[in-house]
Design a protein around this motif. Sequence first.
Motif, PDB file in Angstrom:
ATOM      1  N   LEU A  62       0.780  -1.240   0.000  1.00 42.26           N
ATOM      2  CA  LEU A  62       0.000   0.000   0.000  1.00 42.26           C
ATOM      3  C   LEU A  62       0.813   1.294   0.000  1.00 42.26           C
ATOM      4  N   PRO A  63       1.864   1.432   0.802  1.00 39.20           N
ATOM      5  CA  PRO A  63       2.572   2.725   0.818  1.00 39.20           C
ATOM      6  C   PRO A  63       3.093   3.177  -0.547  1.00 39.20           C
ATOM      7  N   ALA A  64       3.396   2.265  -1.418  1.00 38.83           N
ATOM      8  CA  ALA A  64       3.916   2.623  -2.747  1.00 38.83           C
ATOM      9  C   ALA A  64       2.812   3.029  -3.721  1.00 38.83           C
ATOM     10  N   GLU A  65       1.577   2.818  -3.357  1.00 37.05           N
ATOM     11  CA  GLU A  65       0.447   3.140  -4.227  1.00 37.05           C
ATOM     12  C   GLU A  65       0.021   4.598  -4.063  1.00 37.05           C
ATOM     13  N   SER A  66      -0.796   5.067  -4.979  1.00 39.21           N
ATOM     14  CA  SER A  66      -1.359   6.415  -4.916  1.00 39.21           C
ATOM     15  C   SER A  66      -2.865   6.297  -4.753  1.00 39.21           C
ATOM     16  N   PRO A  67      -3.414   6.893  -3.701  1.00 42.19           N
ATOM     17  CA  PRO A  67      -4.860   6.806  -3.483  1.00 42.19           C
ATOM     18  C   PRO A  67      -5.630   7.655  -4.493  1.00 42.19           C
ATOM     19  N   GLU A  68      -6.935   7.411  -4.570  1.00 41.45           N
ATOM     20  CA  GLU A  68      -7.797   8.133  -5.507  1.00 41.45           C
ATOM     21  C   GLU A  68      -7.818   9.632  -5.222  1.00 41.45           C
ATOM     22  N   LYS A  69      -7.737   9.982  -3.954  1.00 40.80           N
ATOM     23  CA  LYS A  69      -7.740  11.403  -3.591  1.00 40.80           C
ATOM     24  C   LYS A  69      -6.961  11.558  -2.280  1.00 40.80           C
ATOM     25  N   GLY A  70      -6.755  12.795  -1.915  1.00 40.31           N
ATOM     26  CA  GLY A  70      -6.121  13.079  -0.638  1.00 40.31           C
ATOM     27  C   GLY A  70      -4.625  13.330  -0.746  1.00 40.31           C
ATOM     28  N   ASP A  71      -4.098  13.737   0.354  1.00 44.14           N
ATOM     29  CA  ASP A  71      -2.716  14.145   0.507  1.00 44.14           C
ATOM     30  C   ASP A  71      -1.768  12.941   0.575  1.00 44.14           C
ATOM     31  N   ALA A  72      -0.666  12.996  -0.162  1.00 49.92           N
ATOM     32  CA  ALA A  72       0.309  11.902  -0.178  1.00 49.92           C
ATOM     33  C   ALA A  72       0.912  11.660   1.199  1.00 49.92           C
ATOM     34  N   ALA A  73       1.135  12.723   1.965  1.00 45.01           N
ATOM     35  CA  ALA A  73       1.715  12.572   3.307  1.00 45.01           C
ATOM     36  C   ALA A  73       0.743  11.830   4.231  1.00 45.01           C
ATOM     37  N   SER A  74      -0.529  12.129   4.111  1.00 38.20           N
ATOM     38  CA  SER A  74      -1.546  11.437   4.905  1.00 38.20           C
ATOM     39  C   SER A  74      -1.603   9.959   4.542  1.00 38.20           C
ATOM     40  N   TRP A  75      -1.556   9.668   3.239  1.00 38.22           N
ATOM     41  CA  TRP A  75      -1.567   8.282   2.772  1.00 38.22           C
ATOM     42  C   TRP A  75      -0.366   7.519   3.344  1.00 38.22           C
ATOM     43  N   LYS A  76       0.795   8.127   3.272  1.00 34.41           N
ATOM     44  CA  LYS A  76       2.007   7.488   3.773  1.00 34.41           C
ATOM     45  C   LYS A  76       1.896   7.228   5.271  1.00 34.41           C
ATOM     46  N   GLU A  77       1.416   8.216   6.006  1.00 34.04           N
ATOM     47  CA  GLU A  77       1.276   8.060   7.456  1.00 34.04           C
ATOM     48  C   GLU A  77       0.318   6.911   7.798  1.00 34.04           C
ATOM     49  N   LYS A  78      -0.832   6.884   7.149  1.00 37.06           N
ATOM     50  CA  LYS A  78      -1.829   5.855   7.447  1.00 37.06           C
ATOM     51  C   LYS A  78      -1.355   4.465   7.034  1.00 37.06           C
ATOM     52  N   THR A  79      -0.765   4.363   5.861  1.00 36.92           N
ATOM     53  CA  THR A  79      -0.323   3.040   5.407  1.00 36.92           C
ATOM     54  C   THR A  79       0.899   2.559   6.184  1.00 36.92           C
ATOM     55  N   ASP A  80       1.779   3.476   6.557  1.00 35.90           N
ATOM     56  CA  ASP A  80       2.933   3.085   7.385  1.00 35.90           C
ATOM     57  C   ASP A  80       2.478   2.547   8.745  1.00 35.90           C
ATOM     58  N   LYS A  81       1.463   3.185   9.327  1.00 36.31           N
ATOM     59  CA  LYS A  81       0.925   2.704  10.609  1.00 36.31           C
ATOM     60  C   LYS A  81       0.308   1.317  10.451  1.00 36.31           C
ATOM     61  N   LEU A  82      -0.381   1.105   9.335  1.00 34.83           N
ATOM     62  CA  LEU A  82      -0.998  -0.197   9.079  1.00 34.83           C
ATOM     63  C   LEU A  82       0.072  -1.270   8.913  1.00 34.83           C
ATOM     64  N   VAL A  83       1.123  -0.957   8.183  1.00 26.96           N
ATOM     65  CA  VAL A  83       2.220  -1.913   8.002  1.00 26.96           C
ATOM     66  C   VAL A  83       2.869  -2.220   9.346  1.00 26.96           C
ATOM     67  N   LYS A  84       3.180  -1.191  10.130  1.00 23.87           N
ATOM     68  CA  LYS A  84       3.836  -1.379  11.432  1.00 23.87           C
ATOM     69  C   LYS A  84       2.964  -2.225  12.356  1.00 23.87           C
ATOM     70  N   ALA A  85       1.688  -1.933  12.407  1.00 17.41           N
ATOM     71  CA  ALA A  85       0.778  -2.688  13.270  1.00 17.41           C
ATOM     72  C   ALA A  85       0.692  -4.148  12.827  1.00 17.41           C
ATOM     73  N   THR A  86       0.651  -4.383  11.537  1.00 22.13           N
ATOM     74  CA  THR A  86       0.593  -5.755  11.024  1.00 22.13           C
ATOM     75  C   THR A  86       1.897  -6.493  11.312  1.00 22.13           C
ATOM     76  N   GLU A  87       3.017  -5.808  11.161  1.00 22.40           N
ATOM     77  CA  GLU A  87       4.310  -6.413  11.520  1.00 22.40           C
ATOM     78  C   GLU A  87       4.339  -6.802  12.999  1.00 22.40           C
ATOM     79  N   ASP A  88       3.801  -5.926  13.842  1.00 23.80           N
ATOM     80  CA  ASP A  88       3.783  -6.201  15.283  1.00 23.80           C
ATOM     81  C   ASP A  88       2.890  -7.390  15.621  1.00 23.80           C
ATOM     82  N   VAL A  89       1.760  -7.510  14.931  1.00 23.99           N
ATOM     83  CA  VAL A  89       0.894  -8.678  15.144  1.00 23.99           C
ATOM     84  C   VAL A  89       1.620  -9.945  14.710  1.00 23.99           C
ATOM     85  N   ALA A  90       2.251  -9.895  13.554  1.00 24.41           N
ATOM     86  CA  ALA A  90       2.981 -11.064  13.051  1.00 24.41           C
ATOM     87  C   ALA A  90       4.113 -11.453  14.005  1.00 24.41           C
ATOM     88  N   ALA A  91       4.700 -10.454  14.681  1.00 24.79           N
ATOM     89  CA  ALA A  91       5.775 -10.705  15.647  1.00 24.79           C
ATOM     90  C   ALA A  91       5.237 -11.003  17.045  1.00 24.79           C
TER      91      ALA A  91
END
Length: 115
Positions: A62-91
């Motif tokens: 997801l972080p490498a993708e471009s959303p349909e609308k909205g700010d790129a910084a917001s997208w990066k922040e939200k997707t980075d949090k999702l990745v980090k949280a998923t990594e933590d669950v996997a760990a």
Amino acid sequence: MKSIPFNLACLLSLALAAPAFADISTTMKEAMKGETSLYKKVATGKGSDEDAQKLLKYVKSLPAESPEKGDAASWKEKTDKLVKATEDVAAKKPGALQELQTAGNCKACHSVHKG
């Protein structure tokens, strides 16, 4: 000359075997959407270790993708949090399920980034 067909066959098999984690739509449809989704299983603690790893592969795209609308910084922040949280669950880190539930809040992301 015999190696060219072999190399082509290897490349083709890798391409066919590689999961299609290529875009937002695929990730949403195959991992996030629905009451029986991979995300729901993992976020509620009902998914297997394999489910968590599979979800992680999806969300890492997801972080490498471009959303349909909205700010790129917001997208990066939200997707980075999702990745980090998923990594933590996997760990299997303490509190990771709650982090994943928060980071995976559909409405918080869709209201800003879905067209």
